[in-house]
Write a protein that holds these residues in place. Structure first.
Motif, PDB file in Angstrom:
ATOM      1  N   GLY A 153     -12.009 -34.324 -41.298  1.00  0.00           N
ATOM      2  CA  GLY A 153     -11.110 -33.175 -41.425  1.00  0.00           C
ATOM      3  C   GLY A 153     -10.287 -32.978 -40.166  1.00  0.00           C
ATOM      4  O   GLY A 153     -10.758 -33.230 -39.048  1.00  0.00           O
ATOM      5  N   ARG A 225      -9.334 -21.199 -35.077  1.00  0.00           N
ATOM      6  CA  ARG A 225      -9.012 -21.619 -36.440  1.00  0.00           C
ATOM      7  C   ARG A 225      -7.895 -20.714 -36.964  1.00  0.00           C
ATOM      8  O   ARG A 225      -8.071 -19.491 -37.019  1.00  0.00           O
ATOM      9  CB  ARG A 225     -10.258 -21.470 -37.311  1.00  0.00           C
ATOM     10  CG  ARG A 225     -10.172 -22.232 -38.588  1.00  0.00           C
ATOM     11  CD  ARG A 225     -11.405 -21.994 -39.451  1.00  0.00           C
ATOM     12  NE  ARG A 225     -11.292 -22.843 -40.607  1.00  0.00           N
ATOM     13  CZ  ARG A 225     -12.001 -23.942 -40.787  1.00  0.00           C
ATOM     14  NH1 ARG A 225     -12.904 -24.296 -39.919  1.00  0.00           N
ATOM     15  NH2 ARG A 225     -11.821 -24.671 -41.863  1.00  0.00           N
ATOM     16  N   ALA A 229      -4.154 -20.785 -44.405  1.00  0.00           N
ATOM     17  CA  ALA A 229      -4.196 -22.214 -44.760  1.00  0.00           C
ATOM     18  C   ALA A 229      -3.847 -22.373 -46.232  1.00  0.00           C
ATOM     19  O   ALA A 229      -4.120 -21.481 -47.047  1.00  0.00           O
ATOM     20  CB  ALA A 229      -5.584 -22.786 -44.487  1.00  0.00           C
ATOM     21  N   TYR A 231      -3.860 -25.480 -49.453  1.00  0.00           N
ATOM     22  CA  TYR A 231      -4.426 -26.802 -49.768  1.00  0.00           C
ATOM     23  C   TYR A 231      -4.034 -27.134 -51.194  1.00  0.00           C
ATOM     24  O   TYR A 231      -4.244 -26.351 -52.118  1.00  0.00           O
ATOM     25  CB  TYR A 231      -5.955 -26.789 -49.617  1.00  0.00           C
ATOM     26  CG  TYR A 231      -6.529 -25.401 -49.418  1.00  0.00           C
ATOM     27  CD1 TYR A 231      -6.708 -24.547 -50.505  1.00  0.00           C
ATOM     28  CD2 TYR A 231      -6.821 -24.928 -48.145  1.00  0.00           C
ATOM     29  CE1 TYR A 231      -7.184 -23.264 -50.320  1.00  0.00           C
ATOM     30  CE2 TYR A 231      -7.294 -23.635 -47.956  1.00  0.00           C
ATOM     31  CZ  TYR A 231      -7.475 -22.808 -49.054  1.00  0.00           C
ATOM     32  OH  TYR A 231      -7.931 -21.537 -48.883  1.00  0.00           O
ATOM     33  N   TYR A 259      -2.387 -30.585 -41.518  1.00  0.00           N
ATOM     34  CA  TYR A 259      -3.749 -30.674 -40.960  1.00  0.00           C
ATOM     35  C   TYR A 259      -4.468 -31.917 -41.495  1.00  0.00           C
ATOM     36  O   TYR A 259      -5.079 -32.676 -40.756  1.00  0.00           O
ATOM     37  CB  TYR A 259      -4.491 -29.391 -41.335  1.00  0.00           C
ATOM     38  CG  TYR A 259      -5.952 -29.327 -40.931  1.00  0.00           C
ATOM     39  CD1 TYR A 259      -6.318 -28.973 -39.638  1.00  0.00           C
ATOM     40  CD2 TYR A 259      -6.957 -29.585 -41.855  1.00  0.00           C
ATOM     41  CE1 TYR A 259      -7.651 -28.896 -39.271  1.00  0.00           C
ATOM     42  CE2 TYR A 259      -8.297 -29.502 -41.493  1.00  0.00           C
ATOM     43  CZ  TYR A 259      -8.643 -29.164 -40.206  1.00  0.00           C
ATOM     44  OH  TYR A 259      -9.959 -29.090 -39.848  1.00  0.00           O
ATOM     45  N   ASP A 260      -4.393 -32.110 -42.817  1.00  0.00           N
ATOM     46  CA  ASP A 260      -4.938 -33.315 -43.447  1.00  0.00           C
ATOM     47  C   ASP A 260      -3.965 -33.797 -44.504  1.00  0.00           C
ATOM     48  O   ASP A 260      -3.360 -32.980 -45.212  1.00  0.00           O
ATOM     49  CB  ASP A 260      -6.271 -33.016 -44.165  1.00  0.00           C
ATOM     50  CG  ASP A 260      -7.475 -33.224 -43.271  1.00  0.00           C
ATOM     51  OD1 ASP A 260      -7.451 -34.155 -42.451  1.00  0.00           O
ATOM     52  OD2 ASP A 260      -8.440 -32.448 -43.393  1.00  0.00           O
ATOM     53  N   THR A 294      -3.738 -30.390 -46.592  1.00  0.00           N
ATOM     54  CA  THR A 294      -4.103 -29.059 -46.100  1.00  0.00           C
ATOM     55  C   THR A 294      -3.155 -28.753 -44.962  1.00  0.00           C
ATOM     56  O   THR A 294      -2.865 -29.624 -44.135  1.00  0.00           O
ATOM     57  CB  THR A 294      -5.546 -29.037 -45.559  1.00  0.00           C
ATOM     58  OG1 THR A 294      -6.415 -29.409 -46.613  1.00  0.00           O
ATOM     59  CG2 THR A 294      -5.927 -27.656 -45.057  1.00  0.00           C
ATOM     60  N   GLU A 296      -2.125 -25.535 -42.070  1.00  0.00           N
ATOM     61  CA  GLU A 296      -2.585 -24.269 -41.482  1.00  0.00           C
ATOM     62  C   GLU A 296      -1.401 -23.550 -40.829  1.00  0.00           C
ATOM     63  O   GLU A 296      -0.407 -24.193 -40.474  1.00  0.00           O
ATOM     64  CB  GLU A 296      -3.624 -24.543 -40.390  1.00  0.00           C
ATOM     65  CG  GLU A 296      -4.867 -25.230 -40.887  1.00  0.00           C
ATOM     66  CD  GLU A 296      -5.834 -25.571 -39.767  1.00  0.00           C
ATOM     67  OE1 GLU A 296      -7.046 -25.453 -39.970  1.00  0.00           O
ATOM     68  OE2 GLU A 296      -5.365 -25.954 -38.679  1.00  0.00           O
ATOM     69  N   HIS A 335     -12.380 -29.650 -50.053  1.00  0.00           N
ATOM     70  CA  HIS A 335     -12.428 -30.392 -48.792  1.00  0.00           C
ATOM     71  C   HIS A 335     -12.367 -29.446 -47.601  1.00  0.00           C
ATOM     72  O   HIS A 335     -13.117 -29.581 -46.635  1.00  0.00           O
ATOM     73  CB  HIS A 335     -11.226 -31.355 -48.773  1.00  0.00           C
ATOM     74  CG  HIS A 335     -11.283 -32.426 -47.739  1.00  0.00           C
ATOM     75  ND1 HIS A 335     -10.543 -32.394 -46.593  1.00  0.00           N
ATOM     76  CD2 HIS A 335     -11.983 -33.582 -47.683  1.00  0.00           C
ATOM     77  CE1 HIS A 335     -10.779 -33.477 -45.875  1.00  0.00           C
ATOM     78  NE2 HIS A 335     -11.650 -34.217 -46.512  1.00  0.00           N
ATOM     79  N   TYR A 336     -11.484 -28.434 -47.672  1.00  0.00           N
ATOM     80  CA  TYR A 336     -11.272 -27.542 -46.524  1.00  0.00           C
ATOM     81  C   TYR A 336     -12.184 -26.316 -46.579  1.00  0.00           C
ATOM     82  O   TYR A 336     -12.889 -26.008 -45.624  1.00  0.00           O
ATOM     83  CB  TYR A 336      -9.806 -27.102 -46.497  1.00  0.00           C
ATOM     84  CG  TYR A 336      -9.407 -26.313 -45.268  1.00  0.00           C
ATOM     85  CD1 TYR A 336      -9.174 -26.957 -44.052  1.00  0.00           C
ATOM     86  CD2 TYR A 336      -9.242 -24.930 -45.326  1.00  0.00           C
ATOM     87  CE1 TYR A 336      -8.794 -26.235 -42.924  1.00  0.00           C
ATOM     88  CE2 TYR A 336      -8.860 -24.203 -44.199  1.00  0.00           C
ATOM     89  CZ  TYR A 336      -8.640 -24.866 -43.004  1.00  0.00           C
ATOM     90  OH  TYR A 336      -8.264 -24.158 -41.883  1.00  0.00           O
ATOM     91  N   GLN A 339     -16.012 -27.230 -46.921  1.00  0.00           N
ATOM     92  CA  GLN A 339     -16.371 -28.287 -45.976  1.00  0.00           C
ATOM     93  C   GLN A 339     -16.741 -29.588 -46.681  1.00  0.00           C
ATOM     94  O   GLN A 339     -17.686 -30.282 -46.302  1.00  0.00           O
ATOM     95  CB  GLN A 339     -17.492 -27.813 -45.055  1.00  0.00           C
ATOM     96  CG  GLN A 339     -17.037 -26.616 -44.236  1.00  0.00           C
ATOM     97  CD  GLN A 339     -17.939 -26.316 -43.078  1.00  0.00           C
ATOM     98  OE1 GLN A 339     -19.133 -26.556 -43.148  1.00  0.00           O
ATOM     99  NE2 GLN A 339     -17.381 -25.800 -42.018  1.00  0.00           N
ATOM    100  N   HIS A 341     -15.273 -32.171 -46.480  1.00  0.00           N
ATOM    101  CA  HIS A 341     -15.048 -33.333 -45.602  1.00  0.00           C
ATOM    102  C   HIS A 341     -16.361 -33.907 -45.094  1.00  0.00           C
ATOM    103  O   HIS A 341     -16.417 -35.050 -44.686  1.00  0.00           O
ATOM    104  CB  HIS A 341     -14.115 -32.971 -44.434  1.00  0.00           C
ATOM    105  CG  HIS A 341     -14.458 -31.699 -43.725  1.00  0.00           C
ATOM    106  ND1 HIS A 341     -15.482 -31.600 -42.834  1.00  0.00           N
ATOM    107  CD2 HIS A 341     -13.911 -30.461 -43.817  1.00  0.00           C
ATOM    108  CE1 HIS A 341     -15.538 -30.354 -42.382  1.00  0.00           C
ATOM    109  NE2 HIS A 341     -14.604 -29.637 -42.963  1.00  0.00           N
TER     110      HIS A 341
END
Ligand SMILES: Cc1cc2nc3c(=O)[nH]c(=O)nc-3n(C[C@H](O)[C@H](O)[C@H](O)COP(=O)(O)OP(=O)(O)OC[C@H]3O[C@@H](n4cnc5c(N)ncnc54)[C@H](O)[C@@H]3O)c2cc1C
Length: 508
Positions: A153, A225, A229, A231, A259-260, A294, A296, A335-336, A339, A341
């Motif tokens: 991630g 953080r 966000a 996604y 981010y990803d 993703t 942010e 995934h985000y 978690q 990831h």
């Protein structure tokens, strides 16, 4: 060996050392089913001082030592090459030592897992940025730094975990203990910067695969953080390899700090759905490749602007957006938010029971991977006869392909590829020759990627470093320099003996 055992036991105490058969076998493998090396002793030190003493004994007695974090290496690495030696299990050293909230730097013992560290940081609204590797629930920070890990991630935004490194404490093979960066100045009060006070010595230990020293303390930058966000997940059109690569290049060209950004090839989607691994995609009629992102932001307006730009790129490439919920197929949310990831890869690796991964992980430019994947398909066809040997017995053909491909620093991607095969002990019977065949095929695939494409092996385990040496792939002066540095730091070649084949391939 008993006298040596006694010396080591005096350093760590009885309960933290073992030479029992069961413990030695437990530490004789990593993730792959083929490579095995049974250590003589397993030892679990509590700090740098104990490690220093252990290494001094190892030098006196000429015994190889192999550091091991989570043992999540995929191709040897954290187990001996050949039998014998000492495995140094770092997982007892798993404490957060200090969080500097003003300067956003955390200092940890190297055996801590990414999962434990990020769980700690989330109580302060912080995270590590790059969340370490996909194996981060068990893999250690020390292992990640030793591998330049990336994948758990945050890779497109933060790159590999070594980008965030501020300073290291390392026990050198001769037992000396050094600190790097700002900490090289003995008057420095706190770790605050990696570069300066001379060359970037920390860099020597990043991606060293445990050959240059044992990392004991790691200071990393941490990040707040962001509060917002988004996604989203999309179904790719045909030619998913080329289209996904184009999207990655377009996103970089537009300078959107995603981010990803991850591509999952159609093969994984199909086989994963067959095996019940992706319940969120089972209802989809078209089982095609997937791309998800993703992003942010610090405000809703900033987030919406980024989403608009990303969606334009992806939809212009004829992708189809899936719904916002996980049950709609939005793997990006899982995934985000959940978690995923850290849950993703362990399932992929064990996709079908008894099917074992023989993988290779490398960095390549994003515009190159579609053709590399085509070549991997070609390689698979050329080895169909070999694959049949497994299929005849198991009824299942080994699967060649790639796991998720994701954008990392710059215009590069992380490419996890390989094939899933069967170990020689299958269904209660031993099948002679299978281990050798697996090894032959594995080397052949890695060899093709090394020599035809010049890929960059970032985590080398024992396989990749030895293949680079065996194929004479290193520039001669590079290899000579690396060997000379190793010789100065580790004249008896105590640490991780056999990797890079500086002095031959054996353990002796
Ligand atoms: C399911 C799964 C998913 C994975 N996903 C990813 C991914 O997304 N990205 C990725 O990069 N990798 C991935 N990996 C590979 C691997 O888990 C990572 O590279 C991870 O960072 C290794 O950490 P570890 O603590 O398990 O290291 P280990 O396997 O214990 O060791 C790795 C290497 O580092 C050395 N080492 C370990 N600790 C130290 C130390 N303190 N000092 C010096 N040397 C040390 C070892 O000798 C060995 O050479 C994955 C593996 C699995 C099984």
């Amino acid at each position: 060996m008993t006298e040596i055992y006694q010396k080591l036991e005096n350093i760590v105490k009885k309960e933290f050392i073992s030479n029992s058969l069961i413990v030695r076998h437990a530490y004789s493998r990593v993730v792959d089913p083929v490579l095995q090396g049974i250590p003589d002793i397993v030892i679990r030190p509590k700090d740098a001082k104990e490690i220093s003493e252990i290494l001094k004994v190892a030098n006196e007695e000429n015994i190889p030592v192999i550091p091991r974090g989570g043992g999540d290496d995929e191709f040897g690495g954290s187990k001996p090459i050949g039998d014998g030696g000492i495995v140094l299990d770092m997982k007892r050293m798993d404490n957060v030592l200090k969080l500097d909230e003003d300067n956003l730097i955390v200092t940890v013992e190297a055996g801590i897992s990414w999962g434990k560290l990020d769980e700690y940081l989330c109580h302060y609204g912080l995270y590590t940025g790059c969340m370490g590797p996909g194996s981060g629930m068990t893999a250690s920070v020390g292992g990640g730094i030793s591998h330049q890990s990336v994948g758990g991630g945050g890779c497109a935004k933060y790159g590999a975990c070594t980008n965030q490194l501020v300073s290291l404490e390392v026990v050198l093979p001769n037992g000396d203990i050094i600190e790097t960066g700002s900490q090289a100045n003995k008057f420095s009060k706190i770790p605050f910067n990696r570069f300066g006070n001379g060359p970037d010595l920390a860099g020597l230990f990043c991606g060293d695969n445990g050959i240059m020293g044992v990392k004991t303390k790691v200071s990393l930058q941490v990040f707040p953080r962001p509060p917002f966000a988004a996604y989203k997940t999309f179904l790719l059109p045909r030619k998913d390899r080329q289209v996904s690569s184009q999207i990655m290049l377009d996103v970089r060209r537009k300078g959107i700090d995603v981010y990803d950004l991850m591509y999952i090839m159609d093969l994984i989607m199909r086989v994963g759905c067959d095996q019940g691994m992706f319940p969120m995609w089972e209802q989809l009629k078209k089982k095609r490749g997937i791309i998800f992102y993703t992003v942010e932001a610090n405000s809703e307006a900033e987030l919406q602007e980024k989403v608009k730009q990303l969606d334009t790129i992806i939809l212009d490439n004829k992708c189809e957006a899936l719904g916002p919920e996980i049950s709609d197929g939005n793997i990006a949310k899982w995934h985000y938010v959940e978690q995923g990831h850290w849950q993703f890869y362990h399932n992929l690796w064990g996709m079908v029971p008894a099917l074992e991964p023989l993988s290779c992980e490398c960095f390549v430019p994003a515009n190159m991977y579609p053709t590399i994947l085509d070549d991997i398909d070609q390689w698979d066809m050329e080895h169909a006869k070999d694959m049949e040997i497994f299929t005849k017995v198991t009824g299942m053909r080994p699967i060649t392909g790639s796991g998720p491909i994701f954008l990392i620093d710059g215009n590069n991607v992380e490419l996890t590829c390989g094939f899933t095969s069967f170990p020689s002990y299958y269904n209660g019977e031993n099948h002679e020759g299978w281990d050798e065949l697996n090894l032959k095929l594995w080397k052949s695939l890695m060899g093709m990627l090394t020599t035809k494409w010049g890929v960059q092996w970032y985590m080398m385990g024992e396989m990749a470093s030895r293949i680079m040496a065996q194929l004479d792939a290193y520039l001669p002066d590079y290899y000579k320099t690396l060997k000379a540095i190793k010789k100065v730091l580790d004249p008896k070649n105590i640490l991780s003996r056999g990797k890079f084949e500086f002095w031959g391939d054996g353990n002796k």
